[in-house]
Motif scaffolding. Sequence first.
Motif, PDB file in Angstrom:
ATOM      1  N   GLU A 181      11.657  -0.600 -10.456  1.00 49.92           N
ATOM      2  CA  GLU A 181      12.100   0.235  -9.332  1.00 49.92           C
ATOM      3  C   GLU A 181      13.240   1.148  -9.753  1.00 49.92           C
ATOM      4  N   TRP A 224       9.746   3.469 -10.759  1.00 49.37           N
ATOM      5  CA  TRP A 224       8.466   2.758 -10.753  1.00 49.37           C
ATOM      6  C   TRP A 224       7.594   3.113 -11.960  1.00 49.37           C
ATOM      7  N   GLN A 231       4.025   2.688  -6.945  1.00 48.35           N
ATOM      8  CA  GLN A 231       4.964   1.735  -6.342  1.00 48.35           C
ATOM      9  C   GLN A 231       4.213   0.683  -5.518  1.00 48.35           C
ATOM     10  N   VAL A 291       2.444  -1.755  -7.822  1.00 46.94           N
ATOM     11  CA  VAL A 291       3.372  -2.707  -8.445  1.00 46.94           C
ATOM     12  C   VAL A 291       3.801  -3.762  -7.431  1.00 46.94           C
ATOM     13  N   GLU A 292       4.007  -3.341  -6.189  1.00 49.72           N
ATOM     14  CA  GLU A 292       4.468  -4.263  -5.155  1.00 49.72           C
ATOM     15  C   GLU A 292       3.415  -5.316  -4.780  1.00 49.72           C
ATOM     16  N   ARG A 310      10.482  -6.486 -11.480  1.00 51.10           N
ATOM     17  CA  ARG A 310      10.166  -5.432 -10.513  1.00 51.10           C
ATOM     18  C   ARG A 310      11.393  -4.592 -10.179  1.00 51.10           C
TER      19      ARG A 310
END
Length: 698
Positions: free
Chosen positions: A639, A643, A351, A354-355, A635
Motif C-alpha cells: 500500500e 499498490w 488494490q 491485493v486486498e 500488504r
Amino acid sequence: MPQLELIEAIEKRLWKSADNLRANSNFASNEYFLPVMGLIFLRHAYSRYLMVKDEIEKTLPKRGGKTRALTKEDFSQKSAIYLRPEAQYDYLVSLPDSSDRAGAIIAAMESIEEDYDLEGVLPKEEYRALENDVLKQTLQILNPDELKQASGDVFGRIYEYFLTQFADLKAHDNGEFFTPVSLVSLIANIIEPKEGIVLDPACGSGGMFVQSAHFVERLNQSPTEHLTFKGMEKNATTIRLAKMNLTVHGLEGDIMKAITYYQDPHELFQKADYVMANPPFNVDEVDADKVKNDPRLPFGLPGVNNQDKVSNGNYLWISYFYSYLNEKGRAGFVMSSQASSAGRDEAKVRQKLVETGAVEVMVSIRSNFFYTRTVPCELWFLNRAKPEEMKDSVLMIDARNIFRKVTRKIYDFSPEQEQNILAIVWLYRGETERYLGLVSRYCKTMLKEAESSVNSRDENLLNQFSQKMTLLLDSARPFIIRLADDHTAREMFSELEGEISQLSKDITGFAKATSHELNLWKKQDTSNGGLKKAVDRLSSLAEMSHALVTQVDLISKLANRLLETCEKDGQAKESNLWSGRDMNRILKEAEGIREDLVFDLKQVRYFWKQAHWLVERFPDGSYRDVEGLVKCVSRSEIEANDWSLTPGRYVGVAPEEVDEEFDFEEALRDIHIELEGLNAEAAELAGVIQKNFKELGI
C-alpha cells in the motif's frame, strides 16, 4: 550435434525449400506453414509412438506364446497416440517417386482424425498444392539421421520451435500464441495442477496444457484421468495447432473459438481449479460498453479512453483469471511488466485484487525470453486458498539475473535454474523437505558425474584421454629426440610430457577423493545442517574437477601445437620417423574423448554450484529475504508503494560480487553466439539489399 543446432539446421533446410517454391511459382510462404506443421506433427507422433511402443511391449501379457496386439488405449495411458501402419512416418518417407505422396499423407491424417475424433483439425488437402518432389524433400528434411539418434522429446522441441519461426509469416498475431517452454514449465510447477479443470482463456498452441500434463506425469499419474483441459482461442488456425499439440501428447481438450473479452463459452465463472495463460499484452481496442457489466470483472473497468475503449486490456485479463477460479483455485499467467505498477484506474483494480489476499507470488523475468518479442515480463500467481496467516503477504522474486543464454536473441532457464526458483517458493510455503531433497539430489548428481569420469573400470574417460596422449608422445618421441632441430618443438614436447605425467597423478588423486566422498555419502545426514556441511566438504572435489578440465584442455592444445610446429617447416613430413597420419588419427580420437570428459567434469562443478547457490542464500533451510533476489512483502508495504506488485521495487539490488570463478570459455561461447547471430543477420540483410537492387534494375 547439440539439439538446438540440429533444430536450426532443419529450419534452414525448410526455409530453403520454401524459397525454391516461391522462386518457381506464386506460392506464398504461409501456404507452407500448415503442411509443414502437419508433417512435424506426424514425425513427432511417430517418435513418441516408437518410444512408447517399446515400453508397452515389455509389459504386454502373453497367451499361448502369443503377445496381445497393441491397442489405442495402451498408448493413451502413456500420453502418446497409436498410429496405424499407413500413418507411420517411416512408411511415408520410404514411398517411391511413382507414388501419390499427397494422397498417402492425406490418408495418414484421415486415419488419425478418425481414431482420435479430430475431424477437420489436421491439414489434408493443403498437400495437394505441393508437388510430389517437394513433399519428398520435406519428408526427408524432417527425418535426418541425427534425429533418429536423438534422445528425449526432441520432436516436441521442434514442434514448439517451428511455431515461433513460422510466426514471422504472420500466420497468427506475430507469434502471440507461443509462450517459451521454460516460462510455461515454471508456471505449471508453481501452481501444481494435480486434479481438476485447467482453463486457458487465451490458449494459443496449447503449451500450458502440455506442461500441466507433464507435471502430473512426474507424479507417476495419468493426466487424462486427473485433468480436464478447457481453452478459448480466437484464431481458427491456432486452434488446429493446439489440438495437434494436445493429440501428439496423447491428450484431449475442449478448445472453443471465442474472443474472451466478449464471450465465455465454457461458463466456468468461479469453477476452474487452475487457470494458466499468456494473454496478449496492452490491448486497447476492447469496447467498454460491451464489457462493463461482465460478472467476470468484479473489480470494475481499468479505465476508459475518449473512444469508449478500455484503455488497457491487461487488467481485464487479470480480472478474468481471478474470477474463473473456484474457492481453492490457483492461477499462473504471463503479464506485461508495465501492469504491475500501472497507475490511475489500473492501480485501483490492482488494490482490490491485493486486498482479496489471493496474490501469492510475483516473478520478474528479464527481456529476450520470448522468441518474437524482446520485452521483459512478469509472472503472476494467484491462490484463492492461501493460508490465513499468509493472506497479508506476497512473495516477490526478482529473477532477472537468472537466465541461460541459448542464442544471441533467446534466453531461457536451465532445468536447475527453474528448480532453484521453485525451491524459493517451496520454502515460502513451508515445504522444507522438498528444498532439502533438491539440495541432496544436486550433491548425488555431482558425485555420480564424478564417478562416471573415474569409475573403477580401466576404460574410464580420464584414463582413456591420458593413454591417447601418452601414445601420441611415444609416436613423436623418435623424431623429437633424433631429428628435430627446432628448439621450440623440443620445449613443447617436454612441456606436454610433464603435463601428461602430472595428469596421471591428478587422475589418481581425483579418483581417491571421489571414492572417499561416495563412501561418506552412504552415511550422509540429510538434515539441513548435514547437507550444508556436505556442500562445504564437496567444494574441494568441485575445484579438483575444474582444475582437471583446465589441465585436459591445456594438454589438448599443446598436442595440437606440437604437431603443427613439427610439420610447419616440412622437416617432420620428410622424415620416416614421423607418422603424421597416425598422430592426427590419435589426436582426433583423443578430441572425441576430451569432449565427453570435459562435459562430465564440468557437470561435477555445475551441480555443486547449484547446491551451493541454495545453501548460501538459505543457510538455515528455511525461507528468508535475500537482497536483490526475494522478499516477502506485507500488504501495508505494498500500500505504501502505490499498490505496486513489481518485485524490483522491494527486493533491492544484490551486492556486487567479484566473480573469482569467471568462466572464460563460457564468455567466449557467448561472444561466438553473438558473432554468429550478427553474421546471419548481415547475410540476410545482404540478400534483401541484392534483391532490392535487382528489382530496381541497379
